[in-house]
Design a protein around this motif. Structure first.
Motif, PDB file in Angstrom:
ATOM      1  N   ARG A 103       0.837  -1.203   0.000  1.00  0.00           N
ATOM      2  CA  ARG A 103       0.000   0.000   0.000  1.00  0.00           C
ATOM      3  C   ARG A 103       0.872   1.253   0.000  1.00  0.00           C
ATOM      4  NH1 ARG A 103      -4.812   0.561   4.501  1.00  0.00           N
ATOM      5  NH2 ARG A 103      -4.745   2.813   4.782  1.00  0.00           N
ATOM      6  N   THR A 104       1.942   1.241   0.790  1.00  0.00           N
ATOM      7  CA  THR A 104       2.855   2.392   0.827  1.00  0.00           C
ATOM      8  C   THR A 104       3.489   2.626  -0.538  1.00  0.00           C
ATOM      9  OG1 THR A 104       3.347   2.154   3.175  1.00  0.00           O
ATOM     10  CG2 THR A 104       5.051   3.175   1.815  1.00  0.00           C
ATOM     11  N   THR A 106       2.401   1.655  -3.489  1.00  0.00           N
ATOM     12  CA  THR A 106       1.379   2.027  -4.464  1.00  0.00           C
ATOM     13  C   THR A 106       0.970   3.488  -4.300  1.00  0.00           C
ATOM     14  OG1 THR A 106       0.581  -0.242  -4.519  1.00  0.00           O
ATOM     15  CG2 THR A 106      -0.929   1.446  -5.313  1.00  0.00           C
ATOM     16  N   VAL A 107       0.710   3.888  -3.058  1.00  0.00           N
ATOM     17  CA  VAL A 107       0.283   5.271  -2.807  1.00  0.00           C
ATOM     18  C   VAL A 107       1.406   6.248  -3.145  1.00  0.00           C
ATOM     19  CG1 VAL A 107      -0.403   6.879  -0.994  1.00  0.00           C
ATOM     20  CG2 VAL A 107      -1.441   4.602  -1.107  1.00  0.00           C
ATOM     21  N   ARG A 110       1.656   6.805  -6.864  1.00  0.00           N
ATOM     22  CA  ARG A 110       0.619   7.654  -7.445  1.00  0.00           C
ATOM     23  C   ARG A 110       0.813   9.126  -7.074  1.00  0.00           C
ATOM     24  NH1 ARG A 110      -5.139   5.320  -8.382  1.00  0.00           N
ATOM     25  NH2 ARG A 110      -5.055   7.351  -9.409  1.00  0.00           N
ATOM     26  N   LEU A 111       1.222   9.380  -5.840  1.00  0.00           N
ATOM     27  CA  LEU A 111       1.378  10.769  -5.407  1.00  0.00           C
ATOM     28  C   LEU A 111       2.519  11.472  -6.132  1.00  0.00           C
ATOM     29  CD1 LEU A 111       0.934  10.636  -1.541  1.00  0.00           C
ATOM     30  CD2 LEU A 111      -0.508  11.854  -3.185  1.00  0.00           C
ATOM     31  N   ASP A 173       3.866   3.302 -11.643  1.00  0.00           N
ATOM     32  CA  ASP A 173       2.729   4.072 -11.123  1.00  0.00           C
ATOM     33  C   ASP A 173       1.496   3.186 -10.858  1.00  0.00           C
ATOM     34  OD1 ASP A 173       0.998   6.076 -10.396  1.00  0.00           O
ATOM     35  OD2 ASP A 173       0.715   6.831 -12.442  1.00  0.00           O
ATOM     36  N   GLY A 174       0.993   3.258  -9.643  1.00  0.00           N
ATOM     37  CA  GLY A 174      -0.193   2.489  -9.259  1.00  0.00           C
ATOM     38  C   GLY A 174       0.057   1.003  -9.121  1.00  0.00           C
ATOM     39  N   LEU A 202       5.693   9.505   3.006  1.00  0.00           N
ATOM     40  CA  LEU A 202       4.239   9.697   3.064  1.00  0.00           C
ATOM     41  C   LEU A 202       3.841  10.328   4.400  1.00  0.00           C
ATOM     42  CD1 LEU A 202       2.727   6.466   1.461  1.00  0.00           C
ATOM     43  CD2 LEU A 202       3.172   8.697   0.407  1.00  0.00           C
ATOM     44  N   ARG A 205       4.686  14.011   4.492  1.00  0.00           N
ATOM     45  CA  ARG A 205       3.754  14.774   3.663  1.00  0.00           C
ATOM     46  C   ARG A 205       2.432  14.987   4.377  1.00  0.00           C
ATOM     47  NH1 ARG A 205       3.229  14.761  -2.631  1.00  0.00           N
ATOM     48  NH2 ARG A 205       1.022  15.230  -2.902  1.00  0.00           N
ATOM     49  N   ARG A 206       1.987  13.969   5.142  1.00  0.00           N
ATOM     50  CA  ARG A 206       0.700  14.081   5.834  1.00  0.00           C
ATOM     51  C   ARG A 206       0.785  14.935   7.091  1.00  0.00           C
ATOM     52  NH1 ARG A 206       0.365   7.789   5.683  1.00  0.00           N
ATOM     53  NH2 ARG A 206      -0.255   7.520   3.519  1.00  0.00           N
TER      54      ARG A 206
END
Lengths: 209, 209, 209, 209
Positions: A103-104, A106-107, A110-111, A173-174, A202, A205-206
């Motif tokens: 998940r990390t 993949t996200v 995309r970002l 990407d993705g 990530l 950034r959050r």
């Protein structure tokens, strides 16, 4: 590199063990991911397409040639086999390749896809990537657009390789990450480090206020 | 402090057990982290450099003197050995030192590095840090800039120590945490508490509206 | 309620098992948390202060009276014993009380403390809380200010109880949750449900755009 | 489809195994979730209401007819049985149905409920959903308003089915996901993929700057 008689058995065992470990960490959801090791100059061992990575055994590993064709079996190698053989052909020091889908990963892909690259800097853990002895540097992890056309995807990676810029891994990407090493231990350390570093990016950034 | 004949075996066992536990919690990605215990006034036991912390055994632990030199072995102690011996030399009550690298510790260190300190207050769990009997207080966790020059990093920590301000642990920017205790049980409670408290601080920062 | 001869052994076993399960889920960092069961009208069984909840055995459980005094032992009961006995005295149907300290519980308590209450509504899982047969309702979880003065904290809870507003659990600011049930199974279902619901509330708050 | 004599035993075993696996991943908090398999044209096997999904055994599985009535037992089937039988009646190729309640599923359902649908696109993992051979497409996951009135909820799902729009799974607001497959392996792959994809969507939403 001549292949010792036990090389296939050793590699199949190492690939299956690495796959089970990465699956247990949640990096290979829904049978995704694929893993390989170089057998000799013209062959590699790779996971069969579609297997559950959490229960891999040496029987889930087959031999391919450097054009990505299965050798001595009717089983189908991973769809992305050409991305593995590209690395063995281009980088003679590479003996293990890992591709996962967390998940990390993949996200992050995309970002940062619009920028085409994630610059990783300021982390002590950069030293876990081969050839780095200080945190005071950076690593650029490129992000390539996804496609189901493997030769096209191979070409996208090759464009970067031909620039002679350093390459320790890349994102699609993705889709997920590819990274590698001189041996399986190094490849596993690289995937663990990139998963950690992308997770930190990530989180940072959050958490900006 | 005279060293009982079984002290090394006891410490090596305790260090290996603590390391495996912290690795299982994800605090030591990619072989990072190092752990030690005081053996006597002039020696400590510490993890060998670069070992996978998830599979530590007493054989991965060696003896060092208080200048950080390996004793009776050709194995190399952790690169950051001097940060451990500094604590044993400066604080006579310290008998165990733990250094880890979690994502939470790393992200917190980077976010709060410009301030140089994270002030932790308002948490019941402050009482898990030695000497605290109420939540109605605060703990300042300093963040030191990272460097590969160990004597320089030791000096950065020493500047804080010389001010006589309380010190229960510290972060190194982009790198991780050091904390310690009178024994391994207390050191483990401290690292568990700081990991929790830093995680809460990150969550609060992300949840402000 | 007369106490059967095996009641203490049964309760001590159930408390230790629940504690180990909650610790494994990360709800009791750094020896925090405490757990109890009613033995009879005037006694309860509760965890000894400061024990590691991940390795609880029946030997870590002692008998207290309803004034929170240890009975037949020199071991010290949990510091917050009076919060447990308050619930047994006030609510005759309560036979098990659980107090944990998760990151989610702690962060939620701090974020919503200014409001004094978290209103939980719109979740199917509300039906996991005793007496609820539909999602189309709400539960108010009060948040009380923390203090080390137990009689004062008991009084803060009592103020709410005297209003006769429903009470299924409560948070203490910066500290954790208390919840309970007719038996340990119900208490465990309540803590699992509140942990989930508070986690959803935090996620929703972070995801608003 | 005639039912082989061993079909019930095989299905009960498969349902219990899937349930324990999903519970271990945290998808079924506080006894939530329910799972079923088709036995023949007029019967299915389904979990008994309210059981802890982490310890499911074949004894927790009962037979129902396609009107959702228990057959040959006084045990009560899951409250949402009609949502399972609807899928078996409407889609002859469906042989396994899974319903879970993860935090990710619940939060996603609430965030996107106003839109009535979550559009999932740009992910390689879309290929894990049956019938998809490329990432270059999208999947619409509808979100239906929650109600305790099962026939009403069945009708809400049926409105979508009658439009003949593709349907691979759906969310119920504040409640969880339903997904299914030709066999239990496919249903498990679907739930793993949707959990991952919804998690990515939440992360992307939180990481926009």
């Amino acid at each position: 590199m001549t292949r010792p008689p036990t090389r296939l058995a050793t590699c199949a065992h190492a690939i299956a063990a690495a796959g089970r470990k990465l699956a247990a960490q949640g990096l290979t959801p829904a049978t995704s991911g694929n893993f390989s090791m170089r057998l000799d100059d013209t062959h590699a061992a790779i996971t069969i397409s579609g297997r559950d990575k959490g229960t891999l055994t040496p029987d889930d590993i087959i031999v391919i040639d450097m054009e990505g064709r299965a050798v001595g079996t009717t089983a189908r190698p991973s769809a992305e086999t050409l991305l593995h053989t590209q690395l063995y052909r281009r980088f003679t020091e590479v003996n293990a390749v890992l591709h996962t889908h967390s998940r990390t990963q993949t996200v992050a892909s995309r970002l940062f896809a619009p920028a085409g690259v994630i610059r990783i800097e300021g982390y002590e853990l950069i030293k876990a990537i081969a050839g780095h002895t200080t945190h005071a540097t950076h690593i650029d992890l490129p992000i390539f657009a996804n496609t189901q056309d493997m030769p096209e995807l191979v070409e996208r990676v090759d464009v970067w390789i031909r620039t002679d810029k350093p390459l320790y891994g890349y994102l699609i990407d993705g889709h997920g990450i590819y990274t590698w090493g001189r041996d399986m231990t190094e490849a596993e350390r690289h995937i663990e480090a990139f998963e950690f570093l992308l997770g930190c990016e990530l989180d940072l950034r959050r958490s900006q206020t």
